[in-house]
Design an enzyme around this catalytic site. Structure first.
Site, PDB file in Angstrom:
ATOM      1  N   HIS A 356      43.612  32.321  49.855  1.00  0.00           N
ATOM      2  CA  HIS A 356      42.371  32.777  49.005  1.00  0.00           C
ATOM      3  C   HIS A 356      43.195  33.946  47.826  1.00  0.00           C
ATOM      4  CE1 HIS A 356      38.827  32.097  51.150  1.00  0.00           C
ATOM      5  NE2 HIS A 356      39.578  32.149  52.277  1.00  0.00           N
ATOM      6  N   LYS A 544      32.507  44.945  42.238  1.00  0.00           N
ATOM      7  CA  LYS A 544      33.633  44.014  43.069  1.00  0.00           C
ATOM      8  C   LYS A 544      34.527  45.220  43.454  1.00  0.00           C
ATOM      9  CE  LYS A 544      34.733  41.777  39.201  1.00  0.00           C
ATOM     10  NZ  LYS A 544      34.839  40.298  39.445  1.00  0.00           N
ATOM     11  N   ARG A 545      35.394  44.779  44.696  1.00  0.00           N
ATOM     12  CA  ARG A 545      36.471  45.873  45.020  1.00  0.00           C
ATOM     13  C   ARG A 545      37.244  46.372  43.925  1.00  0.00           C
ATOM     14  NH1 ARG A 545      37.183  46.290  50.565  1.00  0.00           N
ATOM     15  NH2 ARG A 545      38.822  47.946  49.825  1.00  0.00           N
ATOM     16  N   LYS A 550      41.874  43.521  38.952  1.00  0.00           N
ATOM     17  CA  LYS A 550      40.393  43.089  38.434  1.00  0.00           C
ATOM     18  C   LYS A 550      39.975  43.978  37.022  1.00  0.00           C
ATOM     19  CE  LYS A 550      39.047  42.323  43.069  1.00  0.00           C
ATOM     20  NZ  LYS A 550      38.209  40.910  43.151  1.00  0.00           N
TER      21      LYS A 550
END
Ligand code: 26Q
Length: 816
Positions: A356, A544-545, A550
């Site tokens: 992942h 999102k985290r 990100k």
């Protein structure tokens, strides 16, 4: 399922009386929730028992998803939806004068996961049951799941998540099926009369694993599968000897250390943490699960393990459960007395591994000393796996010593769990097409050359039952009217919605639905976080985290840029916007926490400036979690998917937004690539470096952020505001570290490692296009419709269909 309303009413009222000694009028919403849930369990239990019997009788192969995380969220409303009983139960409660929403909101999220990986596991369970596939989950019943996030003075504060303070009506304790897991101690090798070796474990620390089973209800079908989560308990409860010696405190402490194992979820997503407790958690649930599963196999097939890979498929959710490979070897060799080669063949045919992440810091490596100390017998087995493997490598690549060392499972003082996983599995998969290609060509290149046949892609998906059918009643209703109800079980049917792209009445419906969902979110946020949203503005959302890759930083810098525009130009005519952020930072991730503080600081200044009124607002939503996500996706216009290309393995929030008609502003990263492919690039806002460009620019070290600032004064201005007191009124140094990390690099890292500034000009341009597009509401919602209609691929049903056929070889239960 048809619900007998009268029986249901009696069920709830009877339980209120029995458990709380109360009549309905006196009962609290919490008590009603508990009794409603118990009543809903009744029909589920019947199907659960039938499913167990059917799978046993039919003797089909079963899949087991081994995962340290299951981010389940709430169960009551989801189970009602999957039982197709939501409307009936709402009616019954209304007849009783009970507000269903109030009851639903009493349930705490089962937050036994960090983010994407844990939620994916939960979506997979939903799809397995819905598709009548025999597939179950095994994991840990953390006493404390993902922490509760509070924002105090703009900073993240973590509070323990107390989901078990009220009893969990969905989890059934099965103490009779407990097993013992052994840690530490020594291994004594005993030779018997025939010269065969036996391994005897002495001085081990024995910990009891108690299973709790939660039913996984398929949508509109009889199948109910099982999520089995293990809780750790001291074997003897108290050590009575210590107790008798009057060492009461030590006796309690010893029990504590056993129970520590299932006490708390590690709250870091994609980060390293090589601590003993983490390894103990992993071995604890893996060993318990394998003992359980092998025991069940033996009940039906006895000691003939030749059929094991035809009856059992194990899927390893990242490296977290990879000790399953040596543990299954141990069971087959030490207990079943199988020869090494026979055991190895069984293990490799049984296991599949899913990767992942591409971030190298997230690939787990255990120091050999720690491994030895906790798992002495497994260490011997890993050493032997490694010895045999390195021998193969030497034969295959005689003089390539660098390769031997790089690919060795045990080298440089660590056990490399990803290597062990690849070597010990028949299947290795990435979670989006781009991710799998990067694995094959870069991170796992040597392994792909050695085992090309093992590598395959399984693009992630999400369950449309929870994230569309349950979360967005307005849109679900519209879909039902226009294309029928079949999409809930077969999302490929959503393609039919495309035919309505030029139907003005349908477009108007979409406009009205989005507005109603914004109002609903606004009402909820007003009540829970005292936030007042402008429901007539564009909702631009990044949830999102919190992680540098990100790039929440890119988003907030753009907000700062917009604010400057508004201040500089009183005639600014941009589309009114509300920027929403939701994100938890790992508790030890300092820079991520500073980004949260930055977002809150910027928000405070902007929201309090009269010049932005009706034009621009920014909010950081506290405690982002599954149940909040379900309220956010349906109300969103823009989905922020802006990771540095090549870094986000897939993303799954991107898919949830798409299904709910939000348009993606994103890089060509992870599953965004496939989203843009399905929807058409003209229906998304794609910008920025591509993955190969990122890789080359990183390699060459040619990137200089200073040059971007010189070329773009508006970016320079926003950057300077990080350190010039515009926002950080309390202290000018507050965001200096963030500034330095972008401009100069800190702690030996390159400046702006994730290319925030490099991608910013194109991001600003993409955002300007969004403004333009949003002005024409009909055109905008036509694009939204085309996204919804193009989301078929992103159902986890499609993903699970592929796992079932191409990796697990499992077939549906037949209900005749
Ligand atoms: C590892 C060691 C010690 C402690 C914690 C961990 C740990 C915990 C959680 C490492 C990683 C995670 C979670 C990773 C994760 O959520 N990855 C995401 O998986 C999604 C499902 O495939 C993808 O969509 C995301 O792109 C990916 O980031």
């Amino acid at each position: 399922m048809k619900i007998d309303k009268v029986k249901f009413k009696e069920g709830v009222l009877g339980r209120l009386k029995r458990h709380y000694g109360k009549q309905l009028e006196e009962a609290s919403p919490q008590e009603i929730y508990s009794c409603v849930s118990d009543t809903v369990m009744e029909p589920i239990l019947d199907n659960w028992l039938d499913t167990r019997k059917a799978t046993f009788d039919q003797g089909n192969k079963q899949a087991f998803y081994l995962s340290a995380e299951f981010l389940m969220g709430r169960a009551l409303s989801n189970n009602l939806v999957n039982l197709t009983a939501e409307d009936d139960i709402k009616d019954v409660l209304a007849e009783l004068g009970v507000d269903y929403n109030l009851v639903e909101d009493r349930e705490s999220d089962a937050g036994l996961g960090n983010g994407g990986l844990g939620r994916l596991a939960a979506c997979f369970l939903d799809s397995l049951a819905t598709m009548d596939l025999p597939g179950h989950g095994y994991g840990i019943r953390y006493r404390y799941g993902m922490f509760q996030q509070k924002i105090v003075d703009g900073y993240q504060i973590e509070k323990p998540e107390t989901w078990l303070n009220e009893r969990d009506p969905w989890g059934i304790r099965r103490a009779d099926q407990s097993v013992v897991v052994k840690f530490g101690g020594q291994v004594i090798i005993h030779q018997d009369a025939e010269g065969k070796e036996h391994y005897i474990r002495v001085n081990s620390e024995d910990i009891k694993a108690i299973p709790y089973d939660t039913p996984i209800v398929g949508y509109d079908t009889k199948t109910v599968n099982t999520l089995r989560l293990w809780e750790a308990e001291s074997v003897s409860g108290f050590d009575l000897q210590l107790f008798n010696d009057m060492q009461y405190q030590r006796a309690v402490e010893k029990a504590n250390s056993a129970e520590d194992i299932s006490r708390v979820l590690y709250p870091n997503d994609n980060g390293p943490q090589g601590k003993a407790l983490r390894l103990r958690q992993q071995y604890f649930f893996v060993s318990a699960s394998l003992q359980d599963l092998v025991g069940n196999y033996k009940k039906k097939y006895g000691d003939d393990f030749s059929k094991f890979p035809d009856k059992v498929a194990l899927q390893l959710n990242d490296t977290h459960p990879v000790v399953a490979i040596p543990e299954l070897m141990r069971i087959l060799i030490d207990w079943q007395k199988l020869p090494w080669d026979v055991a190895w063949s069984i293990v490799t045919r049984t296991c599949g591994y899913t990767n992942h992440t591409i971030l190298s810091e997230a690939l787990e490596k255990w120091p050999i000393g720690l491994f030895q100390q906790q798992l002495p017998r497994l260490t011997m087995i890993v050493e032997e796996i490694n010895r045999r493997f390195v021998e193969e490598l030497r034969l295959k690549y005689p003089n390539d010593y660098g390769k031997h060392r790089h690919m060795a499972i045990l080298s440089d003082g660590v056990v490399k769990m990803a290597w062990l996983a690849i070597h010990g599995s028949h299947s290795v998969n990435g979670v989006a097409a781009l991710h799998t290609e990067i694995l094959k060509n870069q991170e796992l290149k040597d392994w792909y050359e050695l085992y090309p046949e093992k590598f395959n892609n399984k693009t992630n998906g999400v369950t449309q039952r929870r994230f569309l059918l349950k979360a967005n009643h307005g849109l679900s209703q519209l879909l039902n009217e226009k294309i029928g109800k079949g999409w809930a079980k077969d999302l490929s049917q959503v393609t039919k919605f495309k035919a309505f792209a030029d139907d003005p009445a349908v477009i108007q419906r979409l406009i009205d639905i989005k507005k109603a969902n914004k109002v609903a979110l606004a009402t909820y946020l007003k009540a829970t976080q005292d936030i007042t949203l402008n429901v007539d503005s564009l909702f631009d959302v990044q949830v999102k985290r919190l992680h540098e890759y990100k790039r929440q930083m890119l988003n907030i810098l753009h907000v700062m840029y917009l604010y400057n525009k508004i201040k500089d130009d009183p005639t600014y005519q941009g589309v009114p916007r509300t920027f929403l952020f939701g994100a938890k930072a790992a508790s030890g991730y300092r820079r991520a926490k500073n980004i949260i503080k930055l977002i809150n600081t910027v928000a405070k200044v902007i929201n309090n400036d009269p010049r932005t009124k009706g034009k621009l607002a920014v909010y950081f939503l506290e405690n982002y979690r599954v149940s909040l996500a379900e309220k956010i996706f349906p109300a969103s216009d823009v989905s922020e998917q802006i990771s540095t290309a090549g870094k986000e393995a897939s993303g799954t929030g991107n898919m949830k937004f798409m299904m709910n008609g939000a348009l993606t502003v994103g890089t060509l990263d992870g599953a965004n690539v496939e989203i843009a492919e399905e929807a058409g690039e003209q229906n998304c806002f794609i910008f920025g470096l591509k993955a190969d460009q990122v890789a080359r620019l990183t390699q060459s070290q040619a990137y200089n952020p200073q040059a971007i600032l010189e070329e773009h004064p508006e970016i320079k201005k926003a950057m300077n505001q990080l350190i010039d007191g515009t926002y950080n009124v309390e202290s000018f140094d507050l965001f200096k570290e963030l500034y330095d990390s972008l401009m100069y690099g800190v702690e030996g890292n390159a400046p702006d490692q994730y290319f925030v500034l490099k991608d910013m000009p194109e991001y600003i341009a993409a955002q300007a296009k969004i403004d333009e597009a949003y002005r024409d509401q009909k055109k905008w919602h036509r694009m939204a419709l085309l996204n919804i209609a193009a989301s078929a691929k992103f159902s986890s049903d499609r993903t699970i269909g592929e796992y079932a056929k191409e990796i697990w070889n499992i077939k549906p239960i037949s209900w005749k």
